[in-house]
Design a protein around this motif. Sequence first.
Motif, mmCIF file in Angstrom:
data_model
loop_
_atom_site.group_PDB
_atom_site.id
_atom_site.type_symbol
_atom_site.label_atom_id
_atom_site.label_comp_id
_atom_site.label_asym_id
_atom_site.label_seq_id
_atom_site.Cartn_x
_atom_site.Cartn_y
_atom_site.Cartn_z
ATOM 1 N N ALA A 178 63.734 10.032 -29.760
ATOM 2 C CA ALA A 178 62.419 10.975 -28.877
ATOM 3 C C ALA A 178 63.258 11.905 -27.992
ATOM 4 O O ALA A 178 62.776 12.516 -27.738
ATOM 5 N N ARG A 179 64.165 11.299 -27.389
ATOM 6 C CA ARG A 179 65.114 11.870 -26.672
ATOM 7 C C ARG A 179 66.010 12.497 -27.166
ATOM 8 O O ARG A 179 66.817 13.011 -25.751
ATOM 9 N N LEU A 180 66.288 13.407 -27.565
ATOM 10 C CA LEU A 180 67.388 14.441 -28.314
ATOM 11 C C LEU A 180 66.908 15.781 -28.167
ATOM 12 O O LEU A 180 65.496 15.170 -27.943
ATOM 13 N N ASN A 181 67.770 16.080 -27.389
ATOM 14 C CA ASN A 181 67.318 17.512 -27.250
ATOM 15 C C ASN A 181 66.388 17.897 -25.963
ATOM 16 O O ASN A 181 65.609 18.031 -25.467
ATOM 17 N N PRO A 182 66.818 16.450 -24.622
ATOM 18 C CA PRO A 182 65.715 16.776 -23.373
ATOM 19 C C PRO A 182 65.898 18.499 -22.439
ATOM 20 O O PRO A 182 67.503 19.021 -22.882
ATOM 21 N N ILE A 183 65.478 18.792 -21.736
ATOM 22 C CA ILE A 183 65.275 20.510 -21.057
ATOM 23 C C ILE A 183 65.246 18.929 -19.439
ATOM 24 O O ILE A 183 65.126 17.717 -19.189
ATOM 25 N N ARG A 184 65.907 19.724 -18.576
ATOM 26 C CA ARG A 184 65.828 19.494 -17.256
ATOM 27 C C ARG A 184 64.477 20.278 -16.210
ATOM 28 O O ARG A 184 64.035 21.536 -16.573
ATOM 29 N N PRO A 185 63.492 20.042 -15.861
ATOM 30 C CA PRO A 185 62.279 20.759 -15.264
ATOM 31 C C PRO A 185 62.277 21.151 -14.328
ATOM 32 O O PRO A 185 63.394 20.842 -13.490
ATOM 33 N N LYS A 186 61.535 23.001 -13.318
ATOM 34 C CA LYS A 186 62.148 23.194 -12.510
ATOM 35 C C LYS A 186 61.774 21.672 -10.858
ATOM 36 O O LYS A 186 61.014 20.978 -11.573
ATOM 37 N N THR A 187 62.446 22.512 -9.942
ATOM 38 C CA THR A 187 62.505 21.051 -9.043
ATOM 39 C C THR A 187 60.829 21.374 -8.290
ATOM 40 O O THR A 187 60.506 22.636 -8.412
ATOM 41 N N GLY A 188 60.311 20.549 -8.149
ATOM 42 C CA GLY A 188 59.125 21.033 -7.766
ATOM 43 C C GLY A 188 58.025 19.421 -7.389
ATOM 44 O O GLY A 188 58.787 18.346 -7.429
ATOM 45 N N PHE A 189 56.764 19.892 -7.162
ATOM 46 C CA PHE A 189 55.572 18.334 -7.116
ATOM 47 C C PHE A 189 55.381 18.253 -8.225
ATOM 48 O O PHE A 189 54.830 19.157 -8.786
ATOM 49 N N TYR A 190 55.181 16.772 -8.890
ATOM 50 C CA TYR A 190 54.262 16.446 -10.131
ATOM 51 C C TYR A 190 53.475 15.686 -9.844
ATOM 52 O O TYR A 190 54.207 13.848 -9.509
ATOM 53 N N PRO A 191 52.492 15.586 -10.750
ATOM 54 C CA PRO A 191 52.322 13.259 -11.079
ATOM 55 C C PRO A 191 53.379 12.965 -11.993
ATOM 56 O O PRO A 191 53.671 13.995 -13.298
ATOM 57 N N VAL A 192 53.147 12.049 -11.371
ATOM 58 C CA VAL A 192 54.116 11.257 -12.703
ATOM 59 C C VAL A 192 53.730 9.681 -12.981
ATOM 60 O O VAL A 192 52.790 9.249 -12.456
ATOM 61 N N LEU A 193 53.616 9.685 -14.506
ATOM 62 C CA LEU A 193 53.392 8.578 -15.375
ATOM 63 C C LEU A 193 54.492 7.486 -14.795
ATOM 64 O O LEU A 193 55.317 8.210 -16.287
ATOM 65 N N PHE A 194 54.596 6.305 -14.582
ATOM 66 C CA PHE A 194 55.487 5.586 -14.966
ATOM 67 C C PHE A 194 55.048 4.171 -16.530
ATOM 68 O O PHE A 194 54.262 3.531 -16.499
ATOM 69 N N TYR B 215 55.748 -7.244 -19.984
ATOM 70 C CA TYR B 215 55.164 -6.198 -18.244
ATOM 71 C C TYR B 215 54.582 -6.951 -17.698
ATOM 72 O O TYR B 215 53.758 -7.583 -18.083
ATOM 73 N N HIS B 216 54.998 -6.927 -16.585
ATOM 74 C CA HIS B 216 54.219 -6.955 -15.355
ATOM 75 C C HIS B 216 52.364 -6.241 -14.346
ATOM 76 O O HIS B 216 52.742 -6.469 -13.428
ATOM 77 N N ALA B 217 53.368 -4.709 -14.912
ATOM 78 C CA ALA B 217 52.436 -3.897 -14.594
ATOM 79 C C ALA B 217 52.234 -3.142 -15.872
ATOM 80 O O ALA B 217 52.861 -2.246 -16.767
ATOM 81 N N PRO B 218 50.865 -2.584 -15.392
ATOM 82 C CA PRO B 218 50.316 -1.283 -16.312
ATOM 83 C C PRO B 218 51.065 -0.134 -16.743
ATOM 84 O O PRO B 218 51.708 -0.253 -15.547
ATOM 85 N N THR B 219 50.608 0.786 -17.577
ATOM 86 C CA THR B 219 50.926 2.297 -16.819
ATOM 87 C C THR B 219 50.753 2.120 -15.596
ATOM 88 O O THR B 219 49.275 2.754 -15.471
ATOM 89 N N ILE B 220 51.317 3.530 -14.625
ATOM 90 C CA ILE B 220 50.814 3.864 -13.368
ATOM 91 C C ILE B 220 51.466 5.049 -13.371
ATOM 92 O O ILE B 220 51.880 5.324 -13.821
ATOM 93 N N ARG B 221 50.134 5.867 -12.958
ATOM 94 C CA ARG B 221 49.999 7.407 -12.161
ATOM 95 C C ARG B 221 50.047 7.311 -10.811
ATOM 96 O O ARG B 221 49.659 6.326 -10.056
ATOM 97 N N ILE B 222 51.274 8.108 -10.276
ATOM 98 C CA ILE B 222 50.970 9.022 -8.768
ATOM 99 C C ILE B 222 51.542 10.254 -8.943
ATOM 100 O O ILE B 222 52.139 10.856 -9.777
ATOM 101 N N ASP B 223 50.290 10.483 -8.787
ATOM 102 C CA ASP B 223 50.425 11.782 -7.948
ATOM 103 C C ASP B 223 51.160 12.265 -7.173
ATOM 104 O O ASP B 223 51.626 11.859 -5.650
ATOM 105 N N HIS B 224 51.406 13.877 -7.114
ATOM 106 C CA HIS B 224 52.134 14.371 -6.260
ATOM 107 C C HIS B 224 53.788 14.021 -5.898
ATOM 108 O O HIS B 224 53.840 13.901 -4.621
ATOM 109 N N MET B 225 54.229 13.572 -7.091
ATOM 110 C CA MET B 225 55.954 12.980 -6.391
ATOM 111 C C MET B 225 56.842 14.505 -6.512
ATOM 112 O O MET B 225 56.748 15.466 -7.537
#
Length: 448
Positions: A222-238, A433-443
């Motif tokens: 699933a990781r084949l042919n990755p891109i690099r997104p533009k620098t900026g602020f994004y919501p991030v899911l861990f 795993y000791h945490a579920p999926t986590i969302r943090i906006d504006h990173m």
Amino acid sequence: MTDLLTPLHDALTRARHHGADHADALIMRSQNRSAMIRQGKAEGIRHAEGLSLSLRVFHQGRVASVSGNDLTTHALDQLAERACAMAQAVPPSPEDGLAEHPLIPLPQEAITKLDLFDSTPTPEIDALLATAKEMEGTALAHKGITNSSGAAASASTHDIALATSAGFAGQYQRSGHSRSISVVAGTGPHMQRDYAFHNAVHQADLHNPTHLGDEAARHALARLNPIRPKTGFYPVLFAPRVSSSLLAHFAAAINGAAIVQEASFLKDKRGAALFHKGITLTDDPTLPRLAGSRPFDGEGSATLPLNLVENGQLNHWLLDSRCARKLGFPTSNGRAVRSGGSVRPGLSTFYLHPGDHSPSALQSDIKEGVLLTELMGNAINMLTGDYSRGGSGFMIRNGEIAEPVSGITIAGNLLEMFARLIPANDLDLMAGYHAPTIRIDHMSLAGD
């Protein structure tokens, strides 16, 4: 189970004979077997056994600790004599001492209900090799998987015994089993690596080798042919495989030793609301069949569940007896962990309670964001909370997982990140795993 309490009591008696006011002692006996396969060939086989006794003595406000692996009467007497001589020579440390309220006595049912020891036969090396070979073979059978970094399986058993001159004595056994695999997809400059692993107290709780081999292969492909997104602020899911790292940073910041040294960005935050209302973080040593559980802490104190954060508010530091005294608390909260003669505050099973929404619901309103599945580096400033780590994962576009990304750096401040943290409902402690999926906006995300 070998009786380890008799030599412990002997060591304590001899420490008092040589002048100690108080003393405690720990014995650990361990056995470990591990095997690794790479490209179908055995690459690492290990069978190790260990025995260690650590003796800590207190004399007129001073403390010293020594270690050895000989439990004969003469050796224990020499060990105690040396420890007491050292304690008379070191500078005073008046906050050091035994726990104020040791657990006396320790009920056997408190150990039994934790179910920390797998009584089934420990796998032999040949069985571990076969497990590793099955994992690797499964992964390499996937089209596009071009290499293996290795597959490994291990099994261990530990006998742990602690006694103190205040009257505490306890002994228990624990086991551990693990399986892991790392594979490579693609060729040349387009290669991508990923992995799968699982640890469990009981063999029966381990993910089977085929499952892990398939998982590692799917992740790598699933990781084949990755891109690099533009620098900026994004919501991030861990994703759960990396979200626990945020808990580790938080735990380091509320560790009593860091608070005593004023080396934490949370040193003035006890009682403050750091998270959204409804957020709870618990350290629970009483959960059955989990590697972090234990019937007593490293000082012989009772181990009870503790909500370090409740309804978003930080309520407790992690405390052993020394840090409790330093910080003016009447007693520890049973969070002492021990490595040889060294005692410090630490964790058992520390986890973030799940939220109300599924991971897909958390990402459904994200027009453009990132799902992180791997983190690298550790540029965390524990004095300020500034956070910066390399990462890889996948873009989220219009609420859906899209193309892979790599070579990115995410940054923020942990205080601000905690305040924006939203947990999903996919916590799985048995999966490790000791945490579920986590969302943090504006990173902040550094890419192209």
